[in-house]
Motif scaffolding. Structure first.
Motif, mmCIF file in Angstrom:
data_model
loop_
_atom_site.group_PDB
_atom_site.id
_atom_site.type_symbol
_atom_site.label_atom_id
_atom_site.label_comp_id
_atom_site.label_asym_id
_atom_site.label_seq_id
_atom_site.Cartn_x
_atom_site.Cartn_y
_atom_site.Cartn_z
ATOM 1 N N VAL B 173 1.157 -1.652 -0.219
ATOM 2 C CA VAL B 173 -0.381 0.132 -0.147
ATOM 3 C C VAL B 173 0.864 1.316 -0.188
ATOM 4 N N VAL B 174 1.860 1.289 0.581
ATOM 5 C CA VAL B 174 2.822 2.316 1.188
ATOM 6 C C VAL B 174 4.756 1.900 0.603
ATOM 7 N N LEU B 225 1.575 -2.976 10.229
ATOM 8 C CA LEU B 225 0.895 -3.086 9.567
ATOM 9 C C LEU B 225 -0.530 -4.062 9.758
ATOM 10 N N GLU B 256 0.492 0.989 7.187
ATOM 11 C CA GLU B 256 -0.378 0.515 5.601
ATOM 12 C C GLU B 256 -1.537 -0.730 6.592
ATOM 13 N N LYS B 290 0.154 7.569 5.892
ATOM 14 C CA LYS B 290 -0.034 6.338 6.290
ATOM 15 C C LYS B 290 -1.678 6.218 4.766
ATOM 16 N N ARG B 291 -1.616 4.727 5.005
ATOM 17 C CA ARG B 291 -3.352 5.052 3.606
ATOM 18 C C ARG B 291 -3.098 3.444 3.949
#
Lengths: 246, 481
Positions: B173-174, B225, B256, B290-291
């Motif tokens: 994601v990142v 995570l 993530e 942050k994603r």
């Protein structure tokens, strides 16, 4: 209880009060009337302790104590209440939470024990019923989205909860239709007592049809120029300010 | 003497930091500076497998080609990566089985932070994974969670015990190339949390990690995570404090979230790291990526209360990949003294009928600056997507600033976007009204600010909301009178 002597006050360097004197005893209802710009609302703000008003001379004594150096919240806790002409909105703060804090801060200053949320809620509901107000009021945000009438009723509701010794009603009748005026006045009348005094600031006589004053004062150009009983208000209604000021 | 409004504001917004103390915990600290050697050292200290070391080294090579971002509305001198200690661990030799084995100094620190683990275990049912300077000290409730198949452990442990999961999702994601600080984090991350919720499982308690920067001059680079399998649910709480230090400490974390079909991840943060003193000296530099990615019908909800750090650079984002997925962002950012915050969110709508909500409340006091920066990006395929954004700013006093940078890109004509923004001031009239009712200055500021933040606070889990409310009050009204 309240003794104002030779009060001078500036707002933004303009002289507004120019030697005002007034004496209020316990349980009395005084009406202060006057044309726009005569200093009526300034008087209310100075007694309540608004710091935008600069007192240049004179004294305000409340139960023999000079209160001019006290902060607004200290005066409030001593028993001075002001019903605002334009009640302020505080979004996100419910009426019940606001009153809970106000009541308990005041009780703390008076060495009384804090009331629990349950006790307060009971009291709030009781007072709302007396003022014929809906219980839903409690969960709304302070004055946020309130109609003019609702705001004024909220002021009177707070008055009933805080049980002040002196209540100043600053143009409580402005912006009220006749029905709302009746409800607010009967609320005020139910809160009159031998121990509680009122100063009613109004532009018109019509509020005094519902709340009978013991004394009426005419304020003009920063001074009280004439005092009398309830009949003075009627005379004013008939002849206008011009007829009295000359 | 009566106080003027200015004095009141000054006093109520320059309160000292309450969490400033240094614990005397013996640490295993490596030398300052960043090189391939540093990275190999970190990796070997953590007994990592080769694939992880390779990921780190690749990120480091990438980092060397990147520059620090300069587009945010924040001012600070270029960060010298060679002047930072990249690894610091309390000298604990073996992993602790129970609290009795934990260094009493550490327990004392935790108690001073007001988070006694025992209390939390007993009273609130929160499993706390405490990270002090990069290494997990104790992980509680692990057994109870493992009965449900939930994995909640440090990321280091996960790398060793669950390599297939970490390998599959870390950086998905990142990626390291996402931005400068993400590359830095990938290269040097020291520890962090790992959560895995199996299919169909609703995690029965709030998972919580308290992070704390303790060693002077140590950057804390956590890596978190969280993976929620189909139809699962998890609520994760992250709270942070740091002791007072003169040096600016760099904190560059990466979080993530992977929310698979019909799952829900709720991620809440309360961040009150040292914000620096009145003159802007010291404080934590907080650069965080942050994603989360939400698959079909999944929901990701970010809630943050940011009161600390001298610089905050943080945009918790949602990639709404699956059809009917939902993204939410609720934020309160408070800045005072010389603090700077540039924070917001990105909502990337890819799936059909995806929905996002953004509610951001900025509060600026003193000489601070607070910016909301947001992107709502609706792709062509995201038919009938919807977004609602509300960005409010509250100013306390006349020397602070609030800025809003909302970017909206819409590539189809079936979507609906609403954006509202307001700026208001705590007025003298509001203060006087409260005071006239017997409410003192301090309480009045707290009351008005909490009222203003209500829309966001109500999204925090109960215990956290209470803490956040108190934090807002401490932050803004301490030392009045």
């Amino acid at each position: 209880m309240l003794k104002i002597n030779n009060l001078h006050c500036n707002v933004n360097d303009t002289k507004v009060l120019k030697g005002l004197s007034l004496s209020v005893n316990e349980g009395e209802v005084h009406a202060i009337m006057g044309p726009n710009g005569s200093g009526k609302s300034t008087l209310a703000s100075v007694i309540a302790g608004n710091e935008n008003y600069e007192v240049t001379n004179g004294s305000v004594r409340f139960f023999d104590k000079d209160i001019l150096d006290e902060a607004a919240e200290v005066r409030a806790r001593m028993g001075v209440f002001m019903s605002f002409q334009y009640p302020v909105e505080i979004p996100g703060v419910t009426v019940s939470n606001f009153i809970k804090i106000a009541v308990n801060e005041t009780r703390k200053a008076r060495d009384l024990k804090k009331l629990s949320s349950a006790e307060l809620l009971k009291l709030m509901r009781h007072n709302l019923d007396l003022l014929k107000m809906d219980h839903h009021f409690l969960s709304r945000s302070m004055n946020d989205g309130f109609s003019g009438g609702e705001k004024k009723r909220n002021e009177i509701f707070q008055l009933s909860m805080l049980e002040p010794k002196l209540a100043i009603l600053d143009e409580t009748d402005s912006g009220l239709d006749i029905d709302a005026l009746k409800i607010v006045s009967s609320g005020v009348n139910s809160l009159r007592s031998e121990k509680r005094s009122f100063i009613i600031i109004t532009h018109y006589q019509r509020l005094l049809d519902y709340i009978k004053p013991d004394h009426v004062h005419i304020l003009h150009n920063g001074k009280i120029i004439k005092s009398g009983n309830a009949s003075l208000a009627l005379e004013l209604e008939k002849n206008g300010y011009d007829g009295i000021i000359k | 003497m009566k106080k003027t409004e200015k004095q009141i504001i000054k006093e109520s917004t320059e309160g000292d930091y309450k969490y400033g103390f240094v614990s005397n915990i013996e640490s295993d600290t490596i030398e300052r500076g960043l090189s391939e050697k540093t990275i190999r050292l970190i990796s070997s200290k953590k007994n990592e497998p080769d694939w992880m070391l390779e990921k780190r080294l690749a990120a480091f090579n990438l980092l060397k080609t990147m520059r620090q971002p300069r587009w945010a509305h924040i001012k600070y001198p270029e960060i010298d990566l060679q002047n930072i200690i990249y690894y610091s661990a309390p000298k604990a030799k073996v992993l602790k089985k129970s609290l009795d084995e934990v260094d009493p100094e550490i327990l004392k620190t935790l108690n001073r932070l007001g988070i006694s683990i025992e209390e939390q275990k007993r009273l609130t049912g929160v499993a706390v994974d405490v990270v002090i300077d990069s290494v997990s000290i104790s992980t509680s409730f692990k057994e109870k969670l493992s009965e449900l198949g939930i994995i909640f452990c440090s990321i280091s442990e996960a790398i060793k015990k669950h390599p297939e999961l970490v390998k599959k999702y870390i950086g998905s994601v990142v990626p390291a190339k996402d931005n400068y600080f993400a590359a830095l984090n990938t290269a040097v991350f020291s520890d962090g949390s790992f959560c895995y919720i199996p299919e169909g499982v609703k995690c029965p308690m709030e998972l919580s990690t308290y992070f704390r920067i303790n060693e002077a001059g140590t950057g804390q680079f956590e890596r978190t995570l969280i993976i929620a399998e189909k139809n699962s649910y998890v609520s994760y709480l992250e709270g942070c404090t740091a002791p007072i230090r003169d040096e600016n400490q760099l904190h560059a974390a990466v979080v993530e979230l992977i929310a698979l079909d019909s799952s829900e991840i709720k991620y809440s943060t309360v961040q009150n790291w040292y914000p620096g003193d009145k003159n802007g000296k010291g404080g934590v530099y907080n650069f965080v990526t942050k994603r989360g990615v939400a698959h079909k019908k999944a929901k990701i909800s970010w809630t943050q209360v940011e009161t600390g750090s001298s610089i905050t650079w943080k945009y918790p984002s949602c990639i709404l990949k699956g059809d009917d997925s939902v993204g939410e962002f609720f934020s309160i950012a408070v800045t005072k003294n010389r603090q700077q915050a540039d924070t917001g969110t990105k909502m990337i709508h890819m799936g059909k009928r995806t929905k996002s909500t953004i509610i951001s409340k900025g509060i600026s006091a003193g000489e601070s600056n607070s910016s909301y920066r947001g992107l709502v990006n609706i792709n062509r395929g995201a038919v009938n997507a919807r977004n609602f954004s509300q960005c409010d700013s509250l100013l306390i006093g006349g020397r602070c600033g609030a800025h809003t940078y909302p970017f909206i890109k819409v590539k189809n004509n079936t979507s609906m976007i609403e954006h509202e923004a307001t700026t208001s001031k705590i007025g003298e009239d509001q203060m006087f009204y409260c005071q006239q009712r017997g409410i003192g200055e301090k309480e009045a500021v707290g009351l008005i600010v909490n009222g203003y933040c209500k829309d966001v606070l109500q999204h925090l889990p109960m215990e956290f909301a209470v803490e956040a409310r108190q934090l807002l009050e401490i932050t803004l009204e301490d030392s009045v009178g």
